[in-house]
Design a protein around this motif. Structure first.
Motif, PDB file in Angstrom:
ATOM      1  N   ALA A 179      69.670  33.093  19.288  1.00 31.99           N
ATOM      2  CA  ALA A 179      69.932  33.967  20.431  1.00 31.99           C
ATOM      3  C   ALA A 179      68.698  34.043  21.327  1.00 31.99           C
ATOM      4  O   ALA A 179      67.578  34.170  20.834  1.00 31.99           O
ATOM      5  N   PRO A 180      68.870  33.978  22.639  1.00 33.75           N
ATOM      6  CA  PRO A 180      67.718  34.115  23.539  1.00 33.75           C
ATOM      7  C   PRO A 180      67.250  35.565  23.591  1.00 33.75           C
ATOM      8  O   PRO A 180      68.011  36.499  23.336  1.00 33.75           O
ATOM      9  N   TRP A 181      65.968  35.745  23.892  1.00 36.66           N
ATOM     10  CA  TRP A 181      65.521  37.107  24.151  1.00 36.66           C
ATOM     11  C   TRP A 181      65.952  37.493  25.561  1.00 36.66           C
ATOM     12  O   TRP A 181      66.241  36.642  26.399  1.00 36.66           O
ATOM     13  N   LYS A 182      65.998  38.778  25.835  1.00 39.37           N
ATOM     14  CA  LYS A 182      66.415  39.252  27.153  1.00 39.37           C
ATOM     15  C   LYS A 182      65.228  39.274  28.103  1.00 39.37           C
ATOM     16  O   LYS A 182      64.135  39.699  27.742  1.00 39.37           O
ATOM     17  N   VAL A 183      65.467  38.808  29.318  1.00 40.37           N
ATOM     18  CA  VAL A 183      64.457  38.827  30.376  1.00 40.37           C
ATOM     19  C   VAL A 183      64.598  40.152  31.124  1.00 40.37           C
ATOM     20  O   VAL A 183      65.636  40.416  31.733  1.00 40.37           O
ATOM     21  N   ILE A 184      63.547  40.975  31.057  1.00 38.36           N
ATOM     22  CA  ILE A 184      63.574  42.287  31.691  1.00 38.36           C
ATOM     23  C   ILE A 184      62.595  42.295  32.855  1.00 38.36           C
ATOM     24  O   ILE A 184      61.415  41.989  32.688  1.00 38.36           O
ATOM     25  N   ALA A 185      63.096  42.636  34.042  1.00 42.51           N
ATOM     26  CA  ALA A 185      62.265  42.680  35.239  1.00 42.51           C
ATOM     27  C   ALA A 185      61.825  44.108  35.514  1.00 42.51           C
ATOM     28  O   ALA A 185      62.576  45.066  35.303  1.00 42.51           O
ATOM     29  N   SER A 199      64.041  49.394  48.879  1.00 37.72           N
ATOM     30  CA  SER A 199      63.307  48.205  48.456  1.00 37.72           C
ATOM     31  C   SER A 199      63.433  47.985  46.960  1.00 37.72           C
ATOM     32  O   SER A 199      63.548  46.839  46.497  1.00 37.72           O
ATOM     33  N   ALA A 200      63.419  49.071  46.179  1.00 41.34           N
ATOM     34  CA  ALA A 200      63.605  48.959  44.734  1.00 41.34           C
ATOM     35  C   ALA A 200      64.979  48.383  44.421  1.00 41.34           C
ATOM     36  O   ALA A 200      65.138  47.554  43.518  1.00 41.34           O
ATOM     37  N   ASN A 201      65.982  48.803  45.189  1.00 45.09           N
ATOM     38  CA  ASN A 201      67.334  48.282  45.000  1.00 45.09           C
ATOM     39  C   ASN A 201      67.389  46.794  45.308  1.00 45.09           C
ATOM     40  O   ASN A 201      68.005  46.011  44.561  1.00 45.09           O
ATOM     41  N   ALA A 202      66.716  46.370  46.379  1.00 38.64           N
ATOM     42  CA  ALA A 202      66.691  44.950  46.721  1.00 38.64           C
ATOM     43  C   ALA A 202      65.991  44.145  45.631  1.00 38.64           C
ATOM     44  O   ALA A 202      66.433  43.032  45.288  1.00 38.64           O
ATOM     45  N   GLN A 203      64.912  44.682  45.076  1.00 43.51           N
ATOM     46  CA  GLN A 203      64.232  44.007  43.971  1.00 43.51           C
ATOM     47  C   GLN A 203      65.165  43.855  42.778  1.00 43.51           C
ATOM     48  O   GLN A 203      65.251  42.786  42.166  1.00 43.51           O
ATOM     49  N   MET A 204      65.855  44.927  42.430  1.00 40.23           N
ATOM     50  CA  MET A 204      66.742  44.903  41.273  1.00 40.23           C
ATOM     51  C   MET A 204      67.837  43.857  41.435  1.00 40.23           C
ATOM     52  O   MET A 204      68.081  43.039  40.527  1.00 40.23           O
ATOM     53  N   LEU A 205      68.490  43.853  42.583  1.00 34.11           N
ATOM     54  CA  LEU A 205      69.589  42.912  42.790  1.00 34.11           C
ATOM     55  C   LEU A 205      69.091  41.473  42.809  1.00 34.11           C
ATOM     56  O   LEU A 205      69.750  40.565  42.283  1.00 34.11           O
ATOM     57  N   ALA A 206      67.901  41.245  43.394  1.00 40.12           N
ATOM     58  CA  ALA A 206      67.341  39.893  43.420  1.00 40.12           C
ATOM     59  C   ALA A 206      66.993  39.419  42.020  1.00 40.12           C
ATOM     60  O   ALA A 206      67.227  38.256  41.660  1.00 40.12           O
ATOM     61  N   LEU A 248      68.306  40.476  39.085  1.00 48.24           N
ATOM     62  CA  LEU A 248      69.515  40.246  38.298  1.00 48.24           C
ATOM     63  C   LEU A 248      70.241  38.995  38.770  1.00 48.24           C
ATOM     64  O   LEU A 248      70.769  38.226  37.956  1.00 48.24           O
ATOM     65  N   ASP A 249      70.276  38.784  40.068  1.00 48.37           N
ATOM     66  CA  ASP A 249      70.907  37.575  40.603  1.00 48.37           C
ATOM     67  C   ASP A 249      70.103  36.331  40.231  1.00 48.37           C
ATOM     68  O   ASP A 249      70.668  35.238  40.086  1.00 48.37           O
ATOM     69  N   GLY A 250      68.787  36.489  40.039  1.00 47.59           N
ATOM     70  CA  GLY A 250      67.929  35.355  39.727  1.00 47.59           C
ATOM     71  C   GLY A 250      67.788  35.041  38.260  1.00 47.59           C
ATOM     72  O   GLY A 250      66.994  34.164  37.898  1.00 47.59           O
ATOM     73  N   GLY A 251      68.522  35.735  37.405  1.00 48.38           N
ATOM     74  CA  GLY A 251      68.525  35.373  35.996  1.00 48.38           C
ATOM     75  C   GLY A 251      68.026  36.418  35.028  1.00 48.38           C
ATOM     76  O   GLY A 251      68.070  36.200  33.810  1.00 48.38           O
ATOM     77  N   GLU A 303      77.378  48.122  32.879  1.00 48.09           N
ATOM     78  CA  GLU A 303      77.793  47.522  31.617  1.00 48.09           C
ATOM     79  C   GLU A 303      77.399  46.052  31.513  1.00 48.09           C
ATOM     80  O   GLU A 303      77.558  45.437  30.452  1.00 48.09           O
ATOM     81  N   MET A 304      76.822  45.491  32.600  1.00 53.68           N
ATOM     82  CA  MET A 304      76.473  44.073  32.616  1.00 53.68           C
ATOM     83  C   MET A 304      74.982  43.830  32.444  1.00 53.68           C
ATOM     84  O   MET A 304      74.552  42.669  32.362  1.00 53.68           O
ATOM     85  N   ALA A 305      74.163  44.875  32.404  1.00 55.72           N
ATOM     86  CA  ALA A 305      72.714  44.686  32.352  1.00 55.72           C
ATOM     87  C   ALA A 305      72.082  45.759  31.476  1.00 55.72           C
ATOM     88  O   ALA A 305      72.612  46.865  31.331  1.00 55.72           O
ATOM     89  N   THR A 306      70.938  45.406  30.901  1.00 49.99           N
ATOM     90  CA  THR A 306      70.128  46.384  30.173  1.00 49.99           C
ATOM     91  C   THR A 306      69.317  47.183  31.192  1.00 49.99           C
ATOM     92  O   THR A 306      68.707  46.621  32.094  1.00 49.99           O
TER      93      THR A 306
END
Length: 621
Positions: A68-74, A83-90, A92-95, A131-134
């Motif tokens: 199992a891969p480890w989770k990538v947490i940004a 701006s925080a919202n834009a960072q979050m969406l970028a 999550l969209d980036g992997g 429900e799709m992200a940690t």
């Protein structure tokens, strides 16, 4: 060439025993003591053998499911909600698999982070499918309860069992960072139990209590000290949840830990393995069956540098590699410009992609605990766990983590380790590339969205419980303060190279790096064969300092007359690159003021040189 495949079955090679390897090593050592060349000591005092016994029967330590891969947490730490919202969406969209939502009250915020306003929280998380992200919360300052309840209300229409919502409740960590608590230890534990019971009653099942090692590591703790502090904190939380009426096995599942991934590859790889062994021992003492604990790792704040910041990319890659193969369930890589201020999109992308490449291109996650059976990893794990266990027992004898902090016993242990490490940095036994070694005064600073903000140290003036706060400092800060102090005046040192370039090049290069680590630019020609040209070049340089560089033979023949001439030419101080020798008395009488050599406390030396130059240095933190 014979096209037939070679038969290279492993059993066709004779087995090599440790005795066989030792015989080969003995031939290389040529009579030198084995212990002097092949044993090293860690900051915790453990002796590590460069040729440890292989552990063929060692089983993998249970952590992530095999393959199992480890989770990538940004990390989301912008103080503007949009701006925080834009960072979050970028991210999550980036992997990224999840985010750490950093609030301004958190010790890790470093002057940035969100505030606890409902409308800002809603704006920052707009568009998130919970429900799709940690979602990890970093609250601090005893704000965790309020933030946890606010998030629980925000996501109340989502199936709570589907949420991986980690509130990060950590009152002991808040106490260690702030130096004050609004309640005494028993009341803090009771309040934690009440909060967890209320959240658990809403159907939330993800770990919501966090034992965080970062505050200890940033303040100077060794690996064993960090593990001991985290274990003592997690054990205190287990007792608190038990006292609140939660089943003990269920309470254990509601606790997670955060450890620091540093640039020592084997040390970092051993750290999560050692903690899992320690937690297993605690569970067994409680009569519980062994069960993996949720374990997150973040790259080390104290390892980051402001100068030559791109080297931080290498530090982050090494730390992420070690954390991943060590068995971390999730990892955060701090952007390489984090110490400079608020990282931009490029730095955040590199932090995220560092992990994605390690997994998706290198496939590091596909082997469960690859260090299992390797002598170096097993020895490091066992000794680290043993050292941490002894420290944990000492904390327990002092009454627990809160009591140890309140009495100052824990701070004294960490301060001792911090002083020892600071001395290693100052003497360059622990070199910092781009800072204390190979500094580049002409570098262009990496860009950030906002510059770093000054931290305010010190504890609140009052509280029901008080202690000396743990204040973090990066290893590079003493050198960075010197560079900052020198930046306005741009001081210079003239490298007075005696003899031919072959005579002076080694010591001139050493001196150049040493002075430029303190923001003092080095100038000078390749070599001077006569005294008048040396003096003329010094006067033309405009430098106030002169450093003699040459061979021992040059020094014996020419150092005294060169020092006298440079002093007469106006040098405020003359330094000789090398250790003082038999001629020290004559050299000092001629005007040589100091000696620059390997093993010297370079920070103290550079402070002295800046004082000679009249450079005012800002106060230490």
């Amino acid at each position: 060439m014979d096209p037939r495949p070679l038969d290279l079955a492993l059993d066709s090679f004779p087995p090599a025993t440790r005795a066989d390897w030792l015989a080969l090593v003995d031939g290389v050592l040529k009579g030198a003591p084995y212990a002097a060349r092949m044993l090293t000591r860690t900051a915790d005092g453990d002796s590590l053998d460069a040729l440890p016994e292989r552990r063929a029967d060692a089983a993998p330590i249970a952590g992530r499911p095999p393959g199992a891969p480890w989770k990538v947490i940004a990390r989301i730490d912008h103080d503007d909600p949009a701006s925080a919202n834009a960072q979050m969406l970028a991210d999550l969209d980036g992997g990224a698999d999840g985010i750490s939502l950093v609030f301004a009250s958190a010790p890790s915020a470093e002057g940035f982070g969100l505030t606890l306003r409902h409308e800002e929280l809603v704006a920052a998380l707009d568009g998130l499918l919970p429900e799709m992200a940690t979602l990890r919360v970093e609250a601090g300052a005893y704000q965790g309860r309020d933030i946890a309840l606010a998030l629980a209300r925000l996501f109340e229409k989502t199936d709570p069992a589907a949420l991986d919502l980690r509130f990060g409740l950590d009152p002991i960590g808040d106490f260690a960072a702030l130096g004050a608590a609004p309640l005494d230890g028993e009341a803090l534990a009771a309040r934690l139990g009440q909060t967890v019971t209320a959240l658990h009653g809403r159907g939330l099942v993800a770990p919501m209590v966090r034992a965080d090692g970062r505050v200890h590591h940033a303040a100077g703790a060794t690996d064993a000290q960090e593990l001991a502090a985290v274990l003592a904190t997690a054990t205190a939380y287990l007792r608190a949840l038990d006292a609140a009426g939660l089943p003990l096995d269920g309470a254990a599942r509601l606790i997670e830990v955060t450890l620091t991934a540093d640039v020592d590859q084997f040390g970092t790889q051993a750290k999560p393995r050692a903690f899992r062994l320690l937690w297993q021992a605690v569970l067994e003492e409680c009569g519980l069956a062994p069960a993996p604990i949720a374990l997150h790792m973040e790259t080390a704040w104290r390892a980051l540098t402001r100068h030559d910041a791109h080297v931080n990319l290498l530090r982050g890659t090494l730390a992420a590699f070690a954390a991943g193969v060590g068995g971390a369930d999730s990892v955060t890589v701090l952007p390489f410009t984090q110490a400079l201020g608020l990282p931009d999109a490029d730095a955040r992308r590199l932090a995220r992609n560092t992990q994605l490449i390690l997994m998706e291109e290198s496939n590091l996650h596909r082997v469960a605990d690859p260090g299992a059976g390797a002598g170096a990893i097993e020895e490091r794990t066992e000794k680290l766990a043993a050292a941490a266990w002894e420290l944990f027992r000492a904390i327990e004898r002092e009454g627990g983590m809160v009591e140890s902090l309140a009495a100052g016993a824990w701070q004294r242990r960490v301060a001792e380790a911090r002083r020892a490490r600071a001395q290693e940095v100052a003497t360059r036994r622990r070199p910092l590339t781009g800072t204390s070694e190979f500094p580049l005064l002409t570098e262009a600073a990496a860009g950030v969205l906002a510059p770093a903000r000054r931290r305010t140290a010190g504890a609140p003036s009052e509280g029901a419980l008080m202690c000396e706060p743990l204040i973090g400092e990066r290893l590079a800060e003493p050198f960075e303060r010197l560079r900052e102090a020198a930046a306005a005046s741009r001081p210079q040192v003239f490298l007075a190279a005696l003899g031919t370039p072959a005579d002076s090049a080694t010591r001139a290069g050493f001196a150049r790096a040493a002075f430029e680590a303190g923001g003092i630019a080095a100038t000078g020609a390749d070599g001077f064969s006569d005294l008048p040209s040396l003096v003329a070049a010094f006067r033309a340089s405009g430098a106030a300092l002169a450093c003699l560089c040459g061979s021992d033979a040059n020094y014996a023949e020419r150092a005294v007359e060169a020092a006298q001439a440079l002093k007469a030419a106006g040098a405020r101080a003359i330094i000789l690159a090398g250790k003082p020798g038999m001629e020290e008395a004559a050299q000092r009488a001629a005007g040589i003021d100091a000696y620059l050599f390997a093993g010297l406390d370079l920070v103290a030396f550079l402070r002295e040189m800046q004082a000679v130059l009249g450079i005012a240095r800002r106060l230490e933190p």
